[in-house]
Design an enzyme around this catalytic site. Structure first.
Site, PDB file in Angstrom:
ATOM      1  N   CYS A  82       4.830  -7.273   3.329  1.00 58.85           N
ATOM      2  CA  CYS A  82       3.484  -6.686   3.273  1.00 58.85           C
ATOM      3  C   CYS A  82       2.860  -6.924   1.898  1.00 58.85           C
ATOM      4  CB  CYS A  82       3.545  -5.192   3.580  1.00 58.85           C
ATOM      5  SG  CYS A  82       4.182  -4.818   5.227  1.00 58.85           S
ATOM      6  N   CYS A 103       6.721  -2.929   2.818  1.00 60.72           N
ATOM      7  CA  CYS A 103       7.854  -3.839   2.640  1.00 60.72           C
ATOM      8  C   CYS A 103       7.442  -5.045   1.785  1.00 60.72           C
ATOM      9  CB  CYS A 103       8.373  -4.303   3.997  1.00 60.72           C
ATOM     10  SG  CYS A 103       7.199  -5.347   4.897  1.00 60.72           S
TER      11      CYS A 103
END
Length: 78
Positions: free
Chosen positions: A14, A11
Site C-alpha cells: 500500500c 502494508c
C-alpha cells in the site's frame, strides 16, 4: 485536480502504491489529492477484496497488488 485513494491496511504494498502515484504526479507536473484509506468497512464499500486498491475520482481503477508504472502514468494522463 485528480483525487486518489489508496485502499489498504497500511502494508508495504500500500505504501509503495501511494509512493508510485505521488511520484507519477510529480513527474507529470500535476497536482493531485492523495488519501490513504485503512478503514476496512470503507474499503469493502468500494467492493475491493484484495489490497492495495486504487480509487481515482470515485471509481475503483485497480485492486490486488502494486500497479505497474505504465498504468500509474496512464492515470495521470487520463
Amino acid at each position: 485536480m485528480k483525487t486518489f485513494k489508496v485502499l489498504g491496511g497500511g502494508c508495504r504494498n500500500c505504501e509503495v502504491t501511494a509512493d508510485l502515484i505521488a511520484q507519477a504526479a510529480k513527474d507529470a507536473g500535476i497536482e493531485i489529492q492523495l488519501e490513504k484509506v485503512t478503514d476496512m468497512a470503507e474499503i469493502l464499500g468500494y467492493g475491493v477484496m484484495s489490497t492495495p486498491g486504487v480509487v481515482l475520482d470515485g471509481k475503483v481503477v485497480h485492486a490486488g497488488g502494486i500497479p505497474g508504472p505504465d498504468r500509474v502514468r496512464d492515470w495521470m494522463r487520463g
